[in-house]
Design a protein around this motif. Structure first.
Motif, short mmCIF file in Angstrom:
data_model
loop_
_atom_site.label_atom_id
_atom_site.label_comp_id
_atom_site.label_asym_id
_atom_site.label_seq_id
_atom_site.Cartn_x
_atom_site.Cartn_y
_atom_site.Cartn_z
N HIS A 30 42.71 -36.66 13.12
CA HIS A 30 42.38 -35.45 12.51
C HIS A 30 40.38 -36.23 12.67
N SER A 31 39.94 -34.76 12.61
CA SER A 31 38.62 -35.38 12.95
C SER A 31 38.04 -34.33 12.14
N HIS A 32 36.27 -34.60 11.44
CA HIS A 32 35.12 -34.03 10.92
C HIS A 32 34.96 -32.75 11.91
N HIS A 33 34.78 -32.10 11.96
CA HIS A 33 34.50 -30.75 12.74
C HIS A 33 33.45 -30.13 12.80
N GLN A 34 32.66 -29.80 10.89
CA GLN A 34 31.82 -29.05 10.58
C GLN A 34 30.77 -29.50 11.06
N LYS A 35 30.19 -28.46 11.88
CA LYS A 35 28.99 -29.08 12.49
C LYS A 35 27.07 -28.02 11.31
N PHE A 36 26.54 -29.05 10.71
CA PHE A 36 25.87 -27.80 10.10
C PHE A 36 24.49 -28.67 9.22
N VAL A 37 23.32 -27.91 9.64
CA VAL A 37 22.77 -29.16 8.73
C VAL A 37 22.07 -27.49 7.58
N VAL A 38 21.84 -28.33 6.59
CA VAL A 38 21.26 -27.36 5.56
C VAL A 38 19.72 -28.54 4.11
N ALA A 39 19.20 -27.19 4.36
CA ALA A 39 17.66 -27.78 3.73
C ALA A 39 17.50 -27.19 2.76
N ASP A 40 17.59 -27.70 1.79
CA ASP A 40 16.95 -27.87 -0.34
C ASP A 40 17.76 -26.50 -0.59
N ARG A 41 19.22 -26.24 -0.12
CA ARG A 41 19.93 -25.35 -1.00
C ARG A 41 19.45 -23.75 -0.08
N ARG A 42 18.16 -23.50 0.75
CA ARG A 42 17.37 -22.44 0.94
C ARG A 42 17.99 -21.70 2.68
N ALA A 78 22.90 -20.18 2.19
CA ALA A 78 22.94 -21.41 2.29
C ALA A 78 23.35 -22.15 0.52
N ALA A 79 22.84 -21.94 -0.04
CA ALA A 79 23.47 -22.62 -0.95
C ALA A 79 24.85 -23.20 -0.94
N ASP A 80 25.46 -22.28 -0.80
CA ASP A 80 26.95 -22.70 -0.67
C ASP A 80 27.20 -23.83 0.20
N VAL A 81 26.39 -24.22 1.82
CA VAL A 81 26.75 -24.80 2.27
C VAL A 81 26.42 -25.61 1.73
N ALA A 82 25.13 -25.89 1.91
CA ALA A 82 24.73 -27.06 0.41
C ALA A 82 26.33 -27.64 -0.37
N LEU A 83 26.29 -26.81 -1.29
CA LEU A 83 27.78 -26.97 -1.60
C LEU A 83 28.70 -27.77 -0.98
N ASN A 84 29.22 -27.12 0.17
CA ASN A 84 30.06 -27.27 1.13
C ASN A 84 29.88 -29.12 1.20
N PHE A 85 28.61 -29.54 1.49
CA PHE A 85 27.59 -30.94 1.43
C PHE A 85 28.33 -31.80 0.26
N SER A 121 27.25 -21.53 -8.34
CA SER A 121 27.84 -22.57 -8.72
C SER A 121 28.87 -23.58 -9.10
N SER A 122 28.80 -24.11 -9.09
CA SER A 122 29.61 -25.76 -9.32
C SER A 122 31.32 -24.85 -8.23
N ASP A 123 32.17 -24.23 -8.83
CA ASP A 123 33.23 -23.73 -9.07
C ASP A 123 33.28 -22.75 -7.28
N SER A 124 32.00 -22.90 -7.11
CA SER A 124 32.14 -20.96 -6.15
C SER A 124 32.46 -21.63 -4.76
N THR A 125 33.07 -20.99 -4.48
CA THR A 125 33.56 -20.32 -2.90
C THR A 125 32.12 -19.84 -1.92
N GLY A 126 31.61 -19.63 -2.46
CA GLY A 126 30.82 -18.49 -1.59
C GLY A 126 29.94 -17.78 -1.02
N SER A 127 29.15 -17.17 -1.85
CA SER A 127 28.85 -15.65 -1.11
C SER A 127 27.60 -15.35 -1.27
N MET A 128 27.83 -14.19 -0.28
CA MET A 128 26.72 -13.95 -0.34
C MET A 128 25.96 -11.88 -0.51
#
Length: 553
Positions: A52-64, A146-153, A191-198
């Motif tokens: 398998h591979s890590h296939h996520q491709k993203f950059v995130v800065a300051d959760r912003r 963006a905060a949820d992308v940071a949470l994923n990372f 939140s730490s247990d959030s799946t992420g929404s906007m």
């Protein structure tokens, strides 16, 4: 880093025996790790996971702010929507990036020495060498998404720290710094247990290339971050397949049209081993449209021939070519079968599948400084779904099981709903202007404002068919029904690429006619590569993604 910013970089630890690009990761770790103490770079997962591979491709800065999509940050991937194939002034592909874009010389065993050897730039040959155009799409996110992308990372980073089976790779990661739980944010962090929404007010930038367009930044979308993640990739006890679910949900909302831009398209409609049912979901929407007698269109853009014959075979047999045994029918054939049941007098009565569905690829033509014309396929690496100008999915996931099952490749994306002011439509139009050769200022958008209509579909097909006919009458190696196998295509390309510039020019029939190429869209002929058969060994490898070489990138 010099201003005190902490930078964390997580790379996929490519296994050398399977991927010739593995030295690129080693080079990146060597260079980035020495730049500054504030930069921490690690790779994962090591030898313990090589299927398998890590296939996520993203950059995130300051959760912003964050950028995610299909683009790999490596050689030959940067390009512009114009997709120039000649680059004599190093404007698009400087240095060794041009070598890699034009040839395979960038992927060699001693990549470190290669990068440091200035002689590897082929500046003297630039006027004659054709670079590989590359189509990719990413999305700019702000606020809670963006905060949820940071949470994923942070979740993946901390899992890498405690992944005890990493002994085979780089050993235990106790020396890795912990990701901070609190980072300054534009607004309330997820939140730490959030799946992420906007929420409704978050702004989006949807761009096919280049810098974000300020005119688009003011257009809001509702956004949900989606992933494919499992035990090995993120430490989850239960796999997450929200990326796959986003595709199914978006397709399920379709009323007028579905637009797909994909590197790979291997799906299932009831038979075979593929688990994902994207193709079946599309078929059900076609069935609804036929039964209700309303216009409905399906647009698909894929590469003509991806890296290996088996993968190319499965893309074709999903979309336009029935399986070897005649039992596994492709999407085009199944739509044709459904159309036979259209009621007399209804919109679809007497029409064939190609009145509903179109499969195309992208090509670029150009003339070099000496006046010689050349042609190159634009490699479609993007992973995009747009439905009814109301919802879009952009991310890293291909349409195949590796990307969608959760316990295989890790993926990340965003599903976006239009906020009411046409941001999704503008995104789609920016792509179509590029593909159809329309004015970039929107003055020629009238014919394609309603993709579900006869007018838009006919305009799309007219450009694609005209370009395919033009290219096949000038060149010997572009898509046509007479090229019936993957090996035949590869031999034609190899012979052409090995020719001198003079011989290349002589092989074209009235090349000045290429001035008439409209945009980049080219029809995928029905019989093109049609004689390619699946073979026993490669079939087993592709069918069983658990055993497959990780080439589905």
């Amino acid at each position: 880093a010099e201003s005190g910013v902490k930078i964390y970089i997580l790379l996929w630890d490519i296994v050398d025996v399977f991927m010739s690009t593995a030295p690129l990761v080693e080079h990146a770790m060597d260079i980035l790790g020495k730049l500054h103490p504030n930069i921490t770079v690690v790779s994962h997962p090591g030898l313990n996971v090589w299927t398998h591979s890590h296939h996520q491709k993203f950059v995130v800065a300051d959760r912003r702010v964050a950028v995610l999509g299909g683009l790999d940050l490596t050689l030959r991937r940067y390009d512009t929507p114009e997709h120039p194939i000649f680059d004599p002034d190093s404007a698009v592909h400087p240095g060794v990036d041009f070598v890699s874009a034009a040839t395979e010389e960038g992927y060699k065993d001693h990549i470190k020495q290669y990068f440091r050897d200035k002689k590897c730039d082929v500046t003297a040959d630039r006027p004659e060498i054709v670079a590989q155009p590359w189509q990719d799409i990413s999305v700019w996110l702000e606020g809670d998404a963006a905060a949820d992308v940071a949470l994923n990372f942070r979740q993946r980073w901390n899992w890498t720290r405690c992944d005890t089976v990493e002994v085979f790779g780089d050993g235990l990661r106790n020396d890795m710094p912990k990701m901070p739980k609190i980072i300054r944010s534009l607004r309330k962090p997820a939140s730490s247990d959030s799946t992420g929404s906007m929420d409704d007010g978050t702004r989006q930038t949807l761009t096919p290339g280049g810098l974000p367009d300020s005119s688009v930044l003011t257009k809001p979308c509702k956004v949900q971050i989606v992933r494919s993640l499992g035990k090995w990739s993120g430490g989850l006890s239960k796999v997450e397949i929200s990326h796959y679910e986003a595709w199914i949900v978006a397709i399920g909302e379709a009323k007028d049209y579905i637009y797909i831009e994909q590197q790979y398209f291997t799906s299932n409609m009831g038979e075979g081993v593929a688990k994902n049912r994207v193709a079946e979901a599309i078929l059900l929407k076609a069935k609804e449209a036929i039964e209700s007698g309303r216009p409905f269109r399906i647009y698909v853009v894929v590469p003509t021939a991806v890296e290996t014959a088996p993968v190319a075979y499965y893309t074709r047999t999903t979309l336009i070519q029935d399986g070897d045994d005649g039992q596994e029918l492709c999407l085009m054939t199944r739509i044709g079968v459904l159309l036979k049941s259209a009621q007399q007098g209804s919109y679809w009565y007497g029409k064939g599948a190609q009145s509903m569905m179109s499969v195309c690829s992208l090509f670029s033509v150009d003339q070099n400084t000496s006046g010689r014309w050349d042609v190159a396929e634009i490699f479609v690496h993007s992973k995009v779904l747009v439905v009814d100008d109301r919802v879009a999915v952009i991310g890293s996931a291909n349409v195949n099981d590796r990307s969608f099952v959760g316990f295989s490749d890790s993926e990340i994306g965003a599903i976006m709903w239009d906020g009411g002011d046409g941001s999704i439509r503008e995104f789609r139009l920016r792509l179509w202007r590029q593909f159809l050769g329309l004015s970039l200022d929107g003055n020629m958008d009238g014919a394609v404002m309603d993709p579900g209509s006869d007018v838009a579909f006919d305009a799309w097909k007219e450009v694609a068919s005209g370009n395919q006919t033009l290219l096949s009458s000038v060149t010997s190696f572009t898509p046509r029904d007479s090229i019936t196998s993957f090996s035949q295509l590869q031999n034609l390309k190899k012979e052409y690429n090995a020719s001198s510039p003079a011989d290349k020019a002589a092989s074209f029939v009235e090349p000045e006619r290429l001035k008439g190429m409209q945009g980049q869209l080219v029809k995928f002929p029905n019989k093109f590569l049609g004689d390619q058969k699946k073979r026993s060994l490669t079939t087993k490898l592709v069918d069983s993604f658990d055993l497959a070489k990780p080439v589905f990138l």
